[in-house]
Design a protein around this motif. Structure first.
Motif, PDB file in Angstrom:
ATOM      1  N   ILE A 271     111.482  54.870  26.888  1.00 27.72           N
ATOM      2  CA  ILE A 271     110.631  54.112  25.943  1.00 27.72           C
ATOM      3  C   ILE A 271     110.156  55.020  24.814  1.00 27.72           C
ATOM      4  O   ILE A 271     110.196  54.644  23.638  1.00 27.72           O
ATOM      5  N   LEU A 272     109.735  56.231  25.158  1.00 27.48           N
ATOM      6  CA  LEU A 272     109.263  57.124  24.093  1.00 27.48           C
ATOM      7  C   LEU A 272     110.417  57.596  23.212  1.00 27.48           C
ATOM      8  O   LEU A 272     110.230  57.805  22.005  1.00 27.48           O
ATOM      9  N   LYS A 273     111.579  57.748  23.789  1.00 35.52           N
ATOM     10  CA  LYS A 273     112.743  58.095  22.962  1.00 35.52           C
ATOM     11  C   LYS A 273     113.002  56.979  21.946  1.00 35.52           C
ATOM     12  O   LYS A 273     113.219  57.242  20.749  1.00 35.52           O
ATOM     13  N   LEU A 274     112.945  55.757  22.429  1.00 36.16           N
ATOM     14  CA  LEU A 274     113.096  54.603  21.537  1.00 36.16           C
ATOM     15  C   LEU A 274     112.008  54.592  20.460  1.00 36.16           C
ATOM     16  O   LEU A 274     112.281  54.378  19.267  1.00 36.16           O
ATOM     17  N   ALA A 275     110.779  54.836  20.880  1.00 37.12           N
ATOM     18  CA  ALA A 275     109.662  54.849  19.924  1.00 37.12           C
ATOM     19  C   ALA A 275     109.866  55.939  18.879  1.00 37.12           C
ATOM     20  O   ALA A 275     109.625  55.735  17.684  1.00 37.12           O
TER      21      ALA A 275
ATOM     22  N   VAL B 118     105.409  63.138  29.453  1.00 37.62           N
ATOM     23  CA  VAL B 118     106.500  62.773  28.549  1.00 37.62           C
ATOM     24  C   VAL B 118     106.002  62.986  27.123  1.00 37.62           C
ATOM     25  O   VAL B 118     104.979  62.434  26.713  1.00 37.62           O
ATOM     26  N   LEU B 119     106.694  63.847  26.402  1.00 34.97           N
ATOM     27  CA  LEU B 119     106.301  64.165  25.031  1.00 34.97           C
ATOM     28  C   LEU B 119     106.687  63.027  24.076  1.00 34.97           C
ATOM     29  O   LEU B 119     107.497  62.168  24.431  1.00 34.97           O
ATOM     30  N   PRO B 120     106.119  63.027  22.876  1.00 27.42           N
ATOM     31  CA  PRO B 120     106.357  61.914  21.941  1.00 27.42           C
ATOM     32  C   PRO B 120     107.817  61.680  21.578  1.00 27.42           C
ATOM     33  O   PRO B 120     108.163  60.610  21.111  1.00 27.42           O
ATOM     34  N   ASP B 121     108.676  62.668  21.818  1.00 16.63           N
ATOM     35  CA  ASP B 121     110.093  62.442  21.513  1.00 16.63           C
ATOM     36  C   ASP B 121     110.883  62.016  22.752  1.00 16.63           C
ATOM     37  O   ASP B 121     112.099  61.908  22.709  1.00 16.63           O
TER      38      ASP B 121
END
Lengths: 477, 477
Positions: free
Chosen positions: A54-58, A170-173
């Protein structure tokens, strides 16, 4: 928009992506119903891999993400803002207590574990996770860690930060940072764990944690006291700490009008003190030494004898005016009910301008005196509500203007906030002791925080979340 | 070059800028004499304003700065590298204990205060600053904080990070960041204080601190034990903690060859244990509860009775094989002398490949077994030296190859480091428990640290020190 929803459904499954107004409502609204955001969707991942996806998508789409646990925060940090492109990422399904190790006294948990469930699980091993406050039945560990939650026994066990040994973030990327150690010594570079704790989801999402457990007290002694003054209370606290070897679990201050307000709300209850005075203290000692749980000459546990000795001394020197010691669990519960009714007492008289401040231990009296003096001209006919975790310098201070039931003018609110927070800053205190910043205290951050520290925080935020997609609009002004 | 020296002299005065080889030598060389750097000059500022002016100059000129306290670090973090443009900024003149507040049990100090001097000053108030290790007579508080120093009573009081309430930090651009609070609750944004602690001077220079003091123990009980196994020792530790309410101040493991090595070095001393075995433990309880200091039936303090009760139980179930309890201070000193001779014992047999690792409490035995097995083929005829702060999972492990007195081949050293550190990582441990990274452990950081965490550290470093002038070449690989 559609692409994002489709992609979220591909990651977590249709059932766990909520986009309808009714479905989102509980997630878009804060615990008081004051702050109402409007998210694009709520996604409820099952595990760290899904959070990462999800964060990768974001990251790839520049979509802002609001991490949410139990959504019980008091500063708006977990609730979306008005930006309708935001997605709420709920950790609620990640609710496994993965491991409890009684030998090392540690627990490994997912972020969505409800605090009370952890309490219940570790109690079976005669252990405690010593974070306790009102929301424990619905707040979640991930949120507790993200806000560095406090409570009434920080005095003994520290804030949440002191109870966390390891984190998975989980980092922002979308990359997963593994800091999942159960170690007491680990000097391998910067304190990223401590940086993430208290960052309110603006630097990444906590997915798992290793927590420090403590042995459950084997006996308790609980007293309600009327004390001569706040300095006398501080002296008493030191004496109790020295007598018990640091076993004071709570040292809570309630002024006379709290006691009166409680009595008004509970007319059928008899107050334990015959003469509640200006300074009433609820204190509790927790014996973790088996020796202190042994029966003394009178058959009661030594920890209670020890408490009585300190109180006798306090009576003799005039520091203590009245005292009641709980003789059983139901009396103990009755004492705590007075303290835990703080919210009901505070709100019984209509809305207030509320503060959660802290000052150095020896400045509490100065704060209360000065706040009353400076506000007198600003708020004619002011009433106030006060309860304080006195043992750690934390004061919950509420200001009630005249006719507050008709609403409080925003300009008055702003003026009162400035007066109180300026005073706190003068006393080298904190304008947000345990509730965090969220959206509510961003103006205070701008006004009161050391500007060099603010710049350093902004630099850290930009370094770890260059697109500003992690809980934007929170913490930093 | 000349310009910088002139500017430094203008800031701190000619006397306090040392540029001659002889003057710089002690500052350019680490405590072992192994690492020898070559700085442009050493500057010795008198106060925070001068530190700020020096860093502003460094910022404007791109000059690298190496902050230095007592220069006692074991990882090379405080010693300049070969880069001859570096200036050493010594905090030694900023040695004022500004304030000791017995009411709040806090001290405000400048970074250059020698640890022992703080110990002595707070002792007058029956308080302790519970950071204790061998270098205390020359190490300085600023360096202790910058390295998040550990020691033998982390078990009870935590690492340095747990003892620091507030900091003043000069950032790499010369701005002063004020985090000087004496607060127990302060949730106003990111944990910059925790981030600076342990950063080894790579993010800024600590100039002042507010420290947490603790009450001095009012009685002690100290024992030297031969225990059946490491798991039995862990059980014993838990029993001691439960009996005493967490009053265990030290729980140190020494294997048989340490005892033998000590005896060889001290032939005139009689070992307190008749039969030292494979697992010898030095433990000490510190009674901070006055109750535990009261005399029991035999006239000795209750804390000692309590220790005896646990030991009796351990004898009966076979966990303890032999025990000696110190009957007076000189016996206590004799017990501690065995532990504190670790350096002499370890080096008596020539140079070693040294490790300062930690593992989860229940993995110490696995680490020792596996390390011995895996190294057997790598280091034929290997001997080893081991002492361990067992209570916090920290193991000081030294590997002595055959013919080590003739020097240890770098390739062998690298191979041994890889084997040991790979094992530590497998066990979810730390390759640097308390000594930090400095220059020595940078290869280990590159090999063992979670790469996502390393990237996050690099991003934080670049954000706060974009020119890389603060202690370059340290910590980050």
């Amino acid at each position: 928009m559609t692409d994002i929803l489709t992609n979220l459904r591909n990651i977590s499954g249709d059932t766990y992506v909520l986009s309808g107004n009714d479905d989102r409502k509980a997630f878009d609204t804060d615990v008081f119903g004051d702050k109402i955001g409007s998210s694009l969707a709520v996604v409820r991942p099952a595990n760290t891999d899904e959070v990462a996806a999800i964060l990768k998508l974001a990251h790839e789409t520049g979509t802002p993400v609001v991490p949410q646990g139990g959504n019980t925060g008091l500063a708006g940090g977990a609730t979306p803002t008005a930006d309708t492109t935001q997605i709420v990422l709920s950790l609620a399904r990640m609710n496994a207590i993965e491991n409890i190790n009684p030998e090392t006294r540690t627990a490994t948990v997912q972020a969505g574990v409800i605090l009370q469930n952890l309490h219940d699980a570790v109690a079976k091993h005669d252990l405690i996770f010593p974070l306790i406050f009102g929301a424990r039945g619905s707040c979640m560990i991930g949120g507790n860690i993200s806000t560095n939650a406090g409570g009434s026994n920080v005095l003994r066990y520290g804030n949440t930060r002191a109870l966390v040994l390891g984190l998975e973030v989980v980092l922002p990327d979308g990359r997963v940072m593994n800091l999942m150690n159960a170690l007491y010594k680990n000097n391998t570079g910067y304190a990223l764990k401590d940086l993430i704790i208290g960052a309110e989801g603006t630097l990444g999402i906590i997915t798992r944690a290793v927590l420090q457990l403590h042995p459950a007290p084997v006996a308790r002694a609980t007293a309600l006291l009327s004390v001569a003054s706040l300095p006398a209370a501080l002296t008493l606290l030191r004496k109790l700490q020295d007598a018990s070897g640091g076993a004071v679990e709570a040292f809570e201050f309630m002024p006379e009008n709290h006691m009166q307000g409680y009595q008004n709300l509970n007319p059928d209850r008899t107050l334990p003190l015959e003469t509640p005075g200006a300074v009433n203290i609820l204190t509790e000692l927790g014996a973790t030494s088996q020796l202190l749980a042994r029966p003394g000459d009178d058959g009661r546990p030594l920890i209670e004898n020890l408490l009585e000795d300190v109180l006798t001394d306090g009576f003799e020197n005039g520091d203590i005016l009245d005292a009641a010691i709980a003789q059983n669990d139901s009396q103990r519960d009755a004492f705590w009910h007075i303290r835990e009714s703080a919210y009901e007492v505070a709100t019984s008289d209509g809305p207030a301008i509320d503060f959660d401040v802290s000052v150095p231990l020896d400045q509490v009296e100065t704060f209360l005196d000065q706040a009353a003096k400076r506000l007198a001209s600003v708020v004619p006919g002011m009433r106030k509500t006060i309860v304080s975790h006195l043992g750690d310098g934390n004061i919950h201070y509420g200001v009630l203007p005249e006719n507050n039931r008709n609403g409080i003018a925003p300009a008055l609110k702003t003026k009162v906030m400035e007066v109180v927070e300026d005073l706190v800053t003068e006393l080298n205190g904190s304008f947000s002791a345990e509730h965090g910043i969220g959206t509510s205290k961003r103006p205070s951050m701008a006004r009161q925080k050391d500007p060099v520290a603010l710049d350093a925080m902004r630099a850290v935020k930009a370094a770890l979340d260059p697109q500003n997609i992690m809980n934007p609009g929170k913490v930093l002004p």
